[in-house]
Design an enzyme around this catalytic site. Sequence first.
Site, PDB file in Angstrom:
ATOM      1  CE1 TYR A  11     -17.848 -14.486   7.543  1.00  7.97           C
ATOM      2  CE2 TYR A  11     -17.386 -12.468   6.326  1.00  7.97           C
ATOM      3  CZ  TYR A  11     -17.258 -13.828   6.476  1.00  7.97           C
ATOM      4  OH  TYR A  11     -16.504 -14.547   5.561  1.00  7.97           O
TER       5      TYR A  11
ATOM      6  CB  SER B  69     -13.098 -12.514   4.045  1.00 11.16           C
ATOM      7  OG  SER B  69     -13.840 -11.570   3.332  1.00 11.16           O
TER       8      SER B  69
ATOM      9  CE  LYS C  46     -14.332 -15.926   7.873  1.00 11.28           C
ATOM     10  NZ  LYS C  46     -14.004 -17.349   7.925  1.00 11.28           N
TER      11      LYS C  46
HETATM   12  P1  NAD Z   1     -20.849 -22.065   3.207  1.00 10.63           P
HETATM   13  O1  NAD Z   1     -21.807 -21.624   4.241  1.00 10.63           O
HETATM   14  O2  NAD Z   1     -21.352 -22.526   1.895  1.00 10.63           O
HETATM   15  O3  NAD Z   1     -19.926 -23.241   3.800  1.00 10.63           O
HETATM   16  C1  NAD Z   1     -19.557 -23.324   5.148  1.00 10.63           C
HETATM   17  C2  NAD Z   1     -19.799 -24.748   5.596  1.00 10.63           C
HETATM   18  O4  NAD Z   1     -19.397 -24.869   6.961  1.00 10.63           O
HETATM   19  C3  NAD Z   1     -21.269 -25.153   5.515  1.00 10.63           C
HETATM   20  O5  NAD Z   1     -21.377 -26.417   4.894  1.00 10.63           O
HETATM   21  C4  NAD Z   1     -21.710 -25.208   6.983  1.00 10.63           C
HETATM   22  O6  NAD Z   1     -22.719 -26.184   7.181  1.00 10.63           O
HETATM   23  C5  NAD Z   1     -20.404 -25.563   7.659  1.00 10.63           C
HETATM   24  N1  NAD Z   1     -20.288 -25.128   9.068  1.00 10.63           N
HETATM   25  C6  NAD Z   1     -20.456 -23.881   9.583  1.00 10.63           C
HETATM   26  N2  NAD Z   1     -20.245 -23.896  10.906  1.00 10.63           N
HETATM   27  C7  NAD Z   1     -19.906 -25.160  11.241  1.00 10.63           C
HETATM   28  C8  NAD Z   1     -19.543 -25.796  12.453  1.00 10.63           C
HETATM   29  N3  NAD Z   1     -19.515 -25.149  13.611  1.00 10.63           N
HETATM   30  N4  NAD Z   1     -19.227 -27.110  12.420  1.00 10.63           N
HETATM   31  C9  NAD Z   1     -19.268 -27.815  11.255  1.00 10.63           C
HETATM   32  N5  NAD Z   1     -19.599 -27.267  10.086  1.00 10.63           N
HETATM   33  C10 NAD Z   1     -19.920 -25.945  10.079  1.00 10.63           C
HETATM   34  O7  NAD Z   1     -19.784 -20.904   3.011  1.00 10.63           O
HETATM   35  P2  NAD Z   1     -18.632 -20.738   1.922  1.00 10.63           P
HETATM   36  O8  NAD Z   1     -19.015 -19.650   1.011  1.00 10.63           O
HETATM   37  O9  NAD Z   1     -18.248 -22.039   1.367  1.00 10.63           O
HETATM   38  O10 NAD Z   1     -17.480 -20.182   2.845  1.00 10.63           O
HETATM   39  C11 NAD Z   1     -16.460 -21.010   3.358  1.00 10.63           C
HETATM   40  C12 NAD Z   1     -15.499 -20.166   4.163  1.00 10.63           C
HETATM   41  O11 NAD Z   1     -14.963 -19.141   3.352  1.00 10.63           O
HETATM   42  C13 NAD Z   1     -16.129 -19.460   5.369  1.00 10.63           C
HETATM   43  O12 NAD Z   1     -15.176 -19.470   6.393  1.00 10.63           O
HETATM   44  C14 NAD Z   1     -16.363 -18.057   4.863  1.00 10.63           C
HETATM   45  O13 NAD Z   1     -16.358 -17.132   5.898  1.00 10.63           O
HETATM   46  C15 NAD Z   1     -15.165 -17.873   3.957  1.00 10.63           C
HETATM   47  N6  NAD Z   1     -15.355 -16.855   2.906  1.00 10.63           N
HETATM   48  C16 NAD Z   1     -16.384 -16.986   2.007  1.00 10.63           C
HETATM   49  C17 NAD Z   1     -16.544 -16.033   1.014  1.00 10.63           C
HETATM   50  C18 NAD Z   1     -17.655 -16.126   0.000  1.00 10.63           C
HETATM   51  O14 NAD Z   1     -17.890 -15.152  -0.701  1.00 10.63           O
HETATM   52  N7  NAD Z   1     -18.340 -17.251  -0.133  1.00 10.63           N
HETATM   53  C19 NAD Z   1     -15.661 -14.958   0.935  1.00 10.63           C
HETATM   54  C20 NAD Z   1     -14.641 -14.858   1.864  1.00 10.63           C
HETATM   55  C21 NAD Z   1     -14.497 -15.817   2.843  1.00 10.63           C
HETATM   56  C1  WQD Z   2     -21.183  -7.603  -4.534  1.00 15.90           C
HETATM   57  C2  WQD Z   2     -21.619  -6.293  -5.169  1.00 15.90           C
HETATM   58  C3  WQD Z   2     -23.179  -5.014  -3.870  1.00 15.90           C
HETATM   59  C4  WQD Z   2     -26.457  -7.903  -4.222  1.00 15.90           C
HETATM   60  C5  WQD Z   2     -19.914  -9.890   0.803  1.00 15.90           C
HETATM   61  C6  WQD Z   2     -19.491  -9.895   2.243  1.00 15.90           C
HETATM   62  C7  WQD Z   2     -18.022 -10.113   2.373  1.00 15.90           C
HETATM   63  C8  WQD Z   2     -17.543 -11.314   1.566  1.00 15.90           C
HETATM   64  C9  WQD Z   2     -18.135 -11.405   0.199  1.00 15.90           C
HETATM   65  C10 WQD Z   2     -17.115 -13.243   2.936  1.00 15.90           C
HETATM   66  C11 WQD Z   2     -21.705  -5.150  -4.173  1.00 15.90           C
HETATM   67  C12 WQD Z   2     -23.798  -5.479  -5.174  1.00 15.90           C
HETATM   68  C13 WQD Z   2     -25.242  -7.268  -4.337  1.00 15.90           C
HETATM   69  C14 WQD Z   2     -27.593  -7.297  -4.833  1.00 15.90           C
HETATM   70  C15 WQD Z   2     -26.204  -5.534  -5.640  1.00 15.90           C
HETATM   71  N1  WQD Z   2     -17.875 -12.569   2.164  1.00 15.90           N
HETATM   72  N2  WQD Z   2     -25.110  -6.111  -5.048  1.00 15.90           N
HETATM   73  N3  WQD Z   2     -27.411  -6.148  -5.515  1.00 15.90           N
HETATM   74  O1  WQD Z   2     -20.338  -6.916  -0.924  1.00 15.90           O
HETATM   75  O2  WQD Z   2     -18.266  -7.928  -1.841  1.00 15.90           O
HETATM   76  O3  WQD Z   2     -19.230  -8.861   0.168  1.00 15.90           O
HETATM   77  O4  WQD Z   2     -19.547 -11.165   0.247  1.00 15.90           O
HETATM   78  O5  WQD Z   2     -16.147 -12.962   3.516  1.00 15.90           O
HETATM   79  O6  WQD Z   2     -17.730 -10.241   3.707  1.00 15.90           O
HETATM   80  O7  WQD Z   2     -19.831  -8.650   2.809  1.00 15.90           O
HETATM   81  O8  WQD Z   2     -20.384  -9.204  -2.054  1.00 15.90           O
HETATM   82  O9  WQD Z   2     -22.015 -10.365  -3.469  1.00 15.90           O
HETATM   83  O10 WQD Z   2     -22.848  -9.076  -1.458  1.00 15.90           O
HETATM   84  O11 WQD Z   2     -21.989  -7.856  -3.408  1.00 15.90           O
HETATM   85  O12 WQD Z   2     -26.097  -4.498  -6.278  1.00 15.90           O
HETATM   86  O13 WQD Z   2     -28.731  -7.797  -4.718  1.00 15.90           O
HETATM   87  O14 WQD Z   2     -22.925  -6.451  -5.690  1.00 15.90           O
HETATM   88  O15 WQD Z   2     -23.552  -3.716  -3.558  1.00 15.90           O
HETATM   89  O16 WQD Z   2     -21.241  -4.015  -4.817  1.00 15.90           O
HETATM   90  P1  WQD Z   2     -19.560  -8.126  -1.161  1.00 15.90           P
HETATM   91  P2  WQD Z   2     -21.886  -9.193  -2.548  1.00 15.90           P
END
Ligand code: NAD
Ligand code: WQD
Length: 338
Positions: free
Chosen positions: A150, A125, A154
């Site tokens: 969290y 991330s 990562k």
């Molecule tokens: P999500 O929660 O939708 O998907 C994660 C999946 O993993 C879920 O289906 C959950 O049930 C499964 N899971 C969690 N722990 C598990 C375990 N111990 N064993 C088996 N299954 C397990 O999340 P996402 O948004 O799809 O994120 C996927 C990955 O990407 C994560 O590693 C997250 O940290 C990373 N990530 C997400 C974002 C975002 O904005 N969505 C941003 C940066 C990084």
């Molecule tokens: C986006 C923008 C908020 C909600 C988070 C995690 C980060 C990463 C991505 C996984 C920001 C604003 C949000 C609301 C708002 N995940 N906002 N009102 O902050 O980039 O990061 O998700 O790795 O670890 O911290 O994403 O979607 O929460 O926010 O104004 O109700 O929207 O302040 O500027 P963010 P977000």
Amino acid sequence: MAVLVTGGAGYIGSHTSVALIEAGFEVVVVDNFCNSKRYILDRIEQITGKSVRFYKVNVCDENVLSKVFSDAGDIESVIHFAALKSVGESVEFPEKYIKNNIGGTEVLLKVMAHHGVSKLVFSSSCTVYGQPETIPVDESAPFLPAESPYGFTKQACEEIITKHSSHTNGSEGFRSAILRYFNPIGAHPSGLIGELPLGIPNNLVPFLTQTVSGLRDSLIVFGDDYPTPDGSCIRDYLHICDLADAHVAALKNIPSGVRPYNLGTGKGVSVLEIIADFKKATLMEVPYEIGPRRKGDIVQIWADPSRAEKELKWKALRSKEEALIDAWRWQQNLNGAT
Ligand code: NAD
Ligand code: WQD
């Protein structure tokens, strides 16, 4: 040969499974549904017309995970999505995050080594950068002290994977693309899969679409007094299907050794711009008000995605308007289903 997709029922995992199947990959999904629903797997099959091999497994369970590798018999590479991702919850329950996210990655690496599987794509991330000094941020920027447990998981997983590689290099030629996602938004254009926030969404776009559909009274913009052109925070939002395609590209062009890649559009967009774009793209009003800043928020960040373009041959192609229309379609389908 197959790709093991951990967390394949989740938001990014489900879209990536579709992209992999459509690109001709054989997919094996493992998930324990701690943050997803089983019906998403049926939807993947509905979109692709192919059946998905699936095991309900907690990746922290070494014996059971190892049996998946033996049983499947043809796993050649792994995309590791399975992790917990709620920043707020991680502050409340840091141990849970460390156990699941770091523990799960350690178990996976061990099991992969045992079965001679040496290609890993890892979900990281942009949170590892904190508020970087230079924007757009490239992969050489240092890790800043993690904003949350969290974020710490990562950073720690990236380091564990790098260390693992230096131990196994030469013998097995371990290769890993570490993908640092910026802000994925939107849903599959079919409207069949998308982000499934359980409870009140933390992220901007699911909160926005729930508000527009009447499930929430008003979207709170977390601060409009930041040193940005309109005072609201800036992020790099990319379409979830572009992000899914990046995983296919990463598997096809997996680097030797361990290498991080930024996955974003290269453009910064503010919260107020997202609200205005949503209205323009969907013709729907967004009830919103300006609220206080959210503690720990990064003011502004967007990616320099040029390494991914050059080495993985991947680039974000879809517009944010497309992403917002797709997010809205998904929200409407969700409302219809409940
Ligand atoms: P999500 O929660 O939708 O998907 C994660 C999946 O993993 C879920 O289906 C959950 O049930 C499964 N899971 C969690 N722990 C598990 C375990 N111990 N064993 C088996 N299954 C397990 O999340 P996402 O948004 O799809 O994120 C996927 C990955 O990407 C994560 O590693 C997250 O940290 C990373 N990530 C997400 C974002 C975002 O904005 N969505 C941003 C940066 C990084
Ligand atoms: C986006 C923008 C908020 C909600 C988070 C995690 C980060 C990463 C991505 C996984 C920001 C604003 C949000 C609301 C708002 N995940 N906002 N009102 O902050 O980039 O990061 O998700 O790795 O670890 O911290 O994403 O979607 O929460 O926010 O104004 O109700 O929207 O302040 O500027 P963010 P977000």
